[in-house]
Write a protein that holds these residues in place. Structure first.
Motif, PDB file in Angstrom:
ATOM      1  N   SER A  15      16.849 -19.817  42.600  1.00 26.26           N
ATOM      2  CA  SER A  15      15.709 -21.168  42.715  1.00 26.26           C
ATOM      3  C   SER A  15      15.384 -21.386  43.814  1.00 26.26           C
ATOM      4  CB  SER A  15      16.114 -22.501  41.979  1.00 26.26           C
ATOM      5  OG  SER A  15      16.584 -22.436  40.952  1.00 26.26           O
ATOM      6  N   ARG A  65       9.693 -20.598  33.531  1.00 26.22           N
ATOM      7  CA  ARG A  65      10.470 -20.795  34.480  1.00 26.22           C
ATOM      8  C   ARG A  65       9.786 -21.713  35.454  1.00 26.22           C
ATOM      9  NH1 ARG A  65      11.311 -16.343  36.017  1.00 26.22           N
ATOM     10  NH2 ARG A  65       9.576 -15.152  35.464  1.00 26.22           N
ATOM     11  N   GLN A  80       7.309 -24.624  42.415  1.00 23.48           N
ATOM     12  CA  GLN A  80       8.948 -24.986  41.301  1.00 23.48           C
ATOM     13  C   GLN A  80       9.460 -23.516  40.647  1.00 23.48           C
ATOM     14  OE1 GLN A  80      11.750 -26.525  43.372  1.00 23.48           O
ATOM     15  NE2 GLN A  80      13.180 -25.090  42.018  1.00 23.48           N
ATOM     16  N   ASN A  82      12.323 -21.209  38.951  1.00 24.45           N
ATOM     17  CA  ASN A  82      13.631 -21.283  38.593  1.00 24.45           C
ATOM     18  C   ASN A  82      13.861 -20.297  38.310  1.00 24.45           C
ATOM     19  OD1 ASN A  82      14.064 -23.682  39.739  1.00 24.45           O
ATOM     20  ND2 ASN A  82      13.305 -24.918  37.609  1.00 24.45           N
ATOM     21  N   SER A  83      15.138 -19.736  37.754  1.00 21.71           N
ATOM     22  CA  SER A  83      15.229 -18.161  36.871  1.00 21.71           C
ATOM     23  C   SER A  83      14.678 -16.891  37.458  1.00 21.71           C
ATOM     24  CB  SER A  83      15.315 -18.916  34.971  1.00 21.71           C
ATOM     25  OG  SER A  83      15.839 -20.019  34.964  1.00 21.71           O
TER      26      SER A  83
END
Length: 120
Positions: A15, A65, A80, A82-83
């Motif tokens: 992340s 994501r 943000q 993520n993944s």
């Protein structure tokens, strides 16, 4: 003036959070967006957020994501991520416009870009 930060190198599945700070007090009057430009490819839309922050739009490739948000009191835009996947590798740009939309030409104001590298 927009100043982007937060890029870096991360392994797949990791992340990162990007930030984009505006020097103008009129930040809350602009639709904000994140675009990215992968190596050797054209710039593409990642996400858009309305002036209030209540409306968001995402590219299909990042839905579920990535999360775009903004803090108008701090004049800051966030992404943000993520993944993360290797295909997310790109220079990420924040942009500001009056009307918004998916085309980069609709945004007259741009940050300098921050590089995100995702390794497999």
């Amino acid at each position: 003036q927009l100043q982007a930060s937060g890029g870096g190198s991360v392994q797949a599945g990791g992340s990162l959070r990007l930030s984009c700070t505006a020097s103008e007090r009129t930040f809350s009057s602009y639709v904000m967006a994140w675009f990215r430009q992968p190596p050797g490819k054209e710039r593409e839309l990642v996400a858009i957020i309305s002036m209030s922050g209540f409306g968001t739009t995402y590219a299909d490739s990042v839905k579920g994501r990535f999360t775009i948000s903004r803090d108008n009191a701090k004049r800051t835009l966030y992404l943000q991520m993520n993944s993360l996947k290797p295909e997310d590798t790109a220079v990420y740009y924040c942009a500001a416009g009056v009307n918004g939309g998916s085309r980069s030409s609709l945004y007259p104001y741009w940050g300098q870009g921050t590089l995100v590298t995702v390794s497999s």
